[in-house]
Scaffold this active site. Structure first.
Site, PDB file in Angstrom:
ATOM      1  N   LYS A  68       0.823  -1.252   0.176  1.00  0.00           N
ATOM      2  CA  LYS A  68       0.107   0.084  -0.028  1.00  0.00           C
ATOM      3  C   LYS A  68       0.748   1.134   0.096  1.00  0.00           C
ATOM      4  O   LYS A  68       1.713   1.403   1.046  1.00  0.00           O
ATOM      5  CB  LYS A  68      -1.061   0.009   1.314  1.00  0.00           C
ATOM      6  CG  LYS A  68      -2.029  -1.016   1.193  1.00  0.00           C
ATOM      7  CD  LYS A  68      -2.677  -0.966   2.606  1.00  0.00           C
ATOM      8  CE  LYS A  68      -3.551   0.431   2.836  1.00  0.00           C
ATOM      9  NZ  LYS A  68      -4.523   0.326   4.047  1.00  0.00           N
TER      10      LYS A  68
HETATM   11  O1  G3P Z   1      -7.125   1.475   5.198  1.00  0.00           O
HETATM   12  C1  G3P Z   1      -7.631   2.598   5.396  1.00  0.00           C
HETATM   13  C2  G3P Z   1      -8.511   2.610   6.675  1.00  0.00           C
HETATM   14  O2  G3P Z   1      -8.059   1.858   7.670  1.00  0.00           O
HETATM   15  C3  G3P Z   1      -8.954   3.875   6.971  1.00  0.00           C
HETATM   16  O3  G3P Z   1     -10.057   3.710   7.864  1.00  0.00           O
HETATM   17  O4  G3P Z   1     -11.598   4.252   9.679  1.00  0.00           O
HETATM   18  O5  G3P Z   1      -9.300   4.917   9.720  1.00  0.00           O
HETATM   19  O6  G3P Z   1     -10.978   6.030   8.152  1.00  0.00           O
HETATM   20  P1  G3P Z   1     -10.521   4.803   8.881  1.00  0.00           P
END
Ligand code: G3P
Length: 203
Positions: free
Chosen positions: A86
């Site tokens: 990533k």
């Molecule tokens: O993989 C990206 C993801 O983990 C971001 O999620 O919930 O931190 O916006 P969030």
């Protein structure tokens, strides 16, 4: 739409693989830090408990493209050449994605907030692009619309790049992704469990 688990918690990963038809795991530096373990050791444990055919998406922490590329090779040496790296879809990340694509190394252009960010990552050769649906909503734009635009861009430009939608806080956002037919979505354990946590189902 395939489902992945967005977590580095070993217990959750093991549990969720036994319940849901998930096909992989993704994580990012914040998720890894939450487990308060050595990140490399934890990633190796995650790799071991997952089905061998399941995908593992691991994010680099370096800021410049050359360091990102070096880190990608280090991650592959430790976790196997089938992991997917990533990389933030920013200027340094686009350079790194291009360099890794030249070496046939699979990447996910991540931290995607706009359709044009995703387009550039796809043009650079990213295997996946990861639009952050909830975070886009949180800054007042339309996360579902960005994903829909990315679907159009990928299709109309015949990109091989696939969409791995990320960043969800509720089932409605996930439902919109299923309706769009994106290739995959990665959900936190809470959101994944929430898809069925509907009291009338259990009564
Ligand atoms: O993989 C990206 C993801 O983990 C971001 O999620 O919930 O931190 O916006 P969030």
């Amino acid at each position: 739409m395939k489902l992945l688990i967005d977590s580095a918690n070993l217990a959750d990963i093991e549990r969720l693989f036994t319940i849901y038809p998930v096909t992989g795991v993704s994580c990012n530096p914040t998720i890894l830090k939450k487990e308060q373990q050595n990140p490399y050791a934890l990633l190796e444990e995650i790799r071991q408990i997952m089905p061998s055919e399941a995908q593992l998406h691991v994010q680099v922490i370096s800021a410049d493209s050359e360091a990102m590329v070096r880190e990608a090779y280090e991650l592959r040496a430790r976790l196997g050449s089938d992991i997917i790296i990533k990389i933030p879809a920013n200027t340094e990340g686009i350079k790194a994605i291009r360099a890794l694509h030249r070496d046939d190394i699979k990447t996910t252009g991540t931290v995607v907030y706009t359709a044009l960010q995703g387009y550039l990552a796809a043009l650079a050769g990213a295997t996946y692009i990861a639009p952050y649906v909830n975070r886009i909503d949180n800054i007042g734009f339309d996360g579902v619309r960005v994903v829909s635009d990315l679907q159009t861009i990928v299709t109309k430009n015949s990109f091989k790049t696939k969409i791995l939608a990320a960043s969800f806080k509720n089932s409605q956002q996930v439902l919109e992704m299923v309706k769009l037919g994106v290739d995959a979505a990665t959900l936190s354990p809470e959101v994944l469990d929430g898809l069925l946590k509907f009291s009338v189902i259990d009564n």
